[in-house]
Scaffold this motif. Structure first.
Motif, PDB file in Angstrom:
ATOM      1  N   SER A 165      -5.133   7.860   9.124  1.00 23.09           N
ATOM      2  CA  SER A 165      -4.243   7.324   8.273  1.00 23.09           C
ATOM      3  C   SER A 165      -4.459   7.742   6.950  1.00 23.09           C
ATOM      4  N   VAL A 166      -5.474   8.310   6.304  1.00 25.08           N
ATOM      5  CA  VAL A 166      -5.594   8.758   5.221  1.00 25.08           C
ATOM      6  C   VAL A 166      -5.038  10.121   5.216  1.00 25.08           C
ATOM      7  N   SER A 188       0.664  -1.340  -0.139  1.00 25.68           N
ATOM      8  CA  SER A 188      -0.165  -0.145   0.169  1.00 25.68           C
ATOM      9  C   SER A 188       0.869   1.336   0.023  1.00 25.68           C
ATOM     10  N   GLU A 189       1.991   1.142   0.674  1.00 24.69           N
ATOM     11  CA  GLU A 189       2.758   2.290   0.588  1.00 24.69           C
ATOM     12  C   GLU A 189       3.693   2.485  -0.674  1.00 24.69           C
ATOM     13  N   HIS A 232      -2.478  11.174   7.009  1.00 23.59           N
ATOM     14  CA  HIS A 232      -1.156  11.073   7.349  1.00 23.59           C
ATOM     15  C   HIS A 232      -0.321  11.543   6.073  1.00 23.59           C
ATOM     16  N   SER A 284      -3.909   4.605   1.352  1.00 26.41           N
ATOM     17  CA  SER A 284      -3.889   4.424   2.654  1.00 26.41           C
ATOM     18  C   SER A 284      -4.014   3.170   3.223  1.00 26.41           C
ATOM     19  N   TYR A 285      -3.520   2.447   4.005  1.00 27.59           N
ATOM     20  CA  TYR A 285      -3.364   1.003   4.244  1.00 27.59           C
ATOM     21  C   TYR A 285      -4.744   0.526   4.622  1.00 27.59           C
TER      22      TYR A 285
END
Length: 531
Positions: free
Chosen positions: A133-134, A23-24, A136, A29-30
């Motif tokens: 997380s989105v 995902s990275e 981030h 976003s994971y």
């Protein structure tokens, strides 16, 4: 059987780690990536069914995830944003549950209003990890992140209370509004009291008992479970117990831990929370076989229409609520005095759009009992399907679009303010250090080179910080300061390459090389955390 389950868990942890790296690589976003991956994996023939037990989420996953979020939340910023956080975490939850209740009652045949409130309580709370997380790595104002994180700490509690009251109404057939309101307040207030009481006991243990870094770390893992289980045992809010206790202990953390305890606890918690979040999101995707079981009573068109309409309602209701809740209170003079600056509509829209649902919603749906008063719970399979689609719809659609919306709306963070704060704290710390050296080691500064070099270093830190404070609005100066930090990071990489050569040449002991690597790691962490 036990070995097979252990192997399955280890395999799941490995898959989560690999998919997160992927995902990275693709820039997604994971949480979103893991949900989609889990959904695709569930279609593979012969894959074992992963049934997400509600007790696992509410007892194993939820307490540590909430505690970690509360621990990393600034009480000062949380309290400063208490009005929007309260309006979102309580007001919006009740508003969403009510809107979903009436709309589902209107469009689904045989769906009572009480069932609608059950569904509303299930899908009303956005997921904390998904939003943060989105966001981030994306430049957004700090207040936006504070509001979203603060909302996520409290909204799970209010939504679960709505869910339980509605469920009890279906089981007993009785609903009294004033009694439901009193029960809501009692459950919430007593949850907070229990959390704070246990937090005070743990404060005494950390503060006055001879703990070690390992004991401190272990106690931080025991704490959320102790708070949650105690509150739930007395039928109060375990979520609010964990949140209130976590906020209190976080506020007092500087009194409790040595630097070794802080470092060890932070590293361990980062790893555990990453694994817990990863497992939770991939399990959401893997629930498809469980969710579609028993849907034979509905046509495909009915299922899609119900799920899409309610998904759109949950998105629109948040937008409808957020703008009035942001601007109407500012019509009052007391609010204008405290918050004179009018917020721009673009950051407010990001708060309104970042309403992705997650695992608490799915766990609540799975917690619906199979039987009520000896008969099958009506529409239980439909509850599961609608909840699953709402999670997918909001998480994938809103989550994937959020970075592009931020870019399109040209929203920027308040980085200059952070730069100034960083310069201020560097200047203050270097000044007191320099004053202490001059007062206590003046002779050594005159006679010994290492003392002079350290004095010069603190003087340079003060000079650099003052330069940043004086030129905070000068874009060219800010560029040079950031280039200076980039140079320091490049020098660290040069040092690492030289350490590799020393290891290959066996010129130094492995213990000394590892110690130097650790020093470089700490220095790099300091530089990368700086605004």
């Amino acid at each position: 059987m036990v070995l097979e389950n252990i192997l399955l868990i280890i395999s799941l942890l490995f898959v989560v780690s690999m998919l997160t790296m992927l995902s990275e690589k693709v820039g997604i976003s994971y949480p979103i990536f893991l949900v989609i991956a889990g959904l695709l994996i569930s279609f593979i023939p012969g894959m074992p069914h992963f049934q997400l037990e509600p007790d696992w989420v509410f007892l194993i996953f939820l307490p540590p995830l909430l505690y970690e979020a509360a621990w990393n939340t600034s009480w000062k910023e949380f309290w400063a944003a208490r009005r929007p956080i309260g309006l979102l975490s309580i007001g919006l939850v009740v508003f969403t549950a009510t809107a979903v209740a009436y709309i589902s009652h209107a469009i689904i045949p045989g769906f009572t209003l009480a069932m609608g409130f059950v569904l509303g309580g299930i899908i009303s709370p956005p997921d904390a990890v998904a939003a943060t997380s989105v966001l981030h790595g994306i430049k957004v104002p700090k207040r936006v992140v504070t509001i979203l994180e603060g909302e996520s700490l409290v909204n799970d509690a209010s939504s679960l209370i709505v869910f339980r009251v509605a469920l009890a109404t279906i089981e007993t057939g009785n609903f009294v509004l004033w009694k439901a309101g009193v029960d809501f307040l009692m459950v919430a207030v007593m949850g907070v009291i229990i959390g704070l009481a246990i937090a005070h006991v743990l404060y005494v243990v950390h503060r006055f008992f001879p703990t070690t870094p390992s004991i401190d770390t272990a106690l931080t893992f025991i704490s959320p479970y102790l708070m949650y289980i105690t509150a739930e045992h007395f039928h109060y809010s375990g979520v609010l117990a964990v949140v209130s206790g976590g906020l209190f202990l976080s506020f007092r953390a500087h009194e409790l831990f040595t630097y070794q305890s802080r470092m060890q606890t932070n590293y361990v918690w980062q790893t555990v929370v990453f694994l817990l979040n990863g497992i939770v999101f991939i399990l959401i995707g893997l629930q498809l076989p469980e969710v579609i079981t028993g849907l034979n009573d509905y046509t495909v068109a009915e299922l899609i229409s119900y799920a899409v309409i309610i998904s759109l309602v949950t998105i629109l209701i948040r937008i409808i609520w957020v703008y009035p809740a942001t601007y109407i209170p500012r019509m009052f003079a007391s609010v204008r005095r405290k918050e004179p600056q009018q917020p721009k509509w673009q950051p407010v829209f990001i708060v309104a759009w970042a309403g992705m649902r997650g695992v608490v919603s799915l766990a609540s749906a799975l917690a619906i009992p199979l039987l009520v008063n000896g008969s099958p719970f009506p529409h239980r399979d439909l509850f599961l399907f609608i909840t699953f689609v709402v999670i997918l719809f909001t998480l994938v659609f809103q989550g994937l679009s959020l970075p592009y919306l931020i870019k399109w709306l040209k929203i920027e963070d308040d980085g200059n303010n952070a730069d100034q704060e960083n310069a201020l704290i560097n200047s203050r710390l270097a000044t007191v250090s320099l004053d202490y050296m001059k007062s206590n080691y003046d002779g050594e500064i005159q006679d010994f080179e290492p003392f002079r070099l350290l004095k010069d270093r603190y003087e340079k830190i003060i000079e650099m910080a003052d330069y940043k404070l004086l030129h905070s609005e000068d874009n060219a100066s800010i560029g040079y300061v950031r280039k200076y930090r980039a140079m320091l990071l490049e020098i660290i990489e040069v040092k690492r390459e030289e350490i590799v050569k020393l290891r290959q040449e066996r010129a130094c002991s492995d213990a000394l090389i590892r110690a130097k690597e650790h020093e470089l790691d700490l220095e790099e962490a300091r530089l990368r955390r700086s605004p």
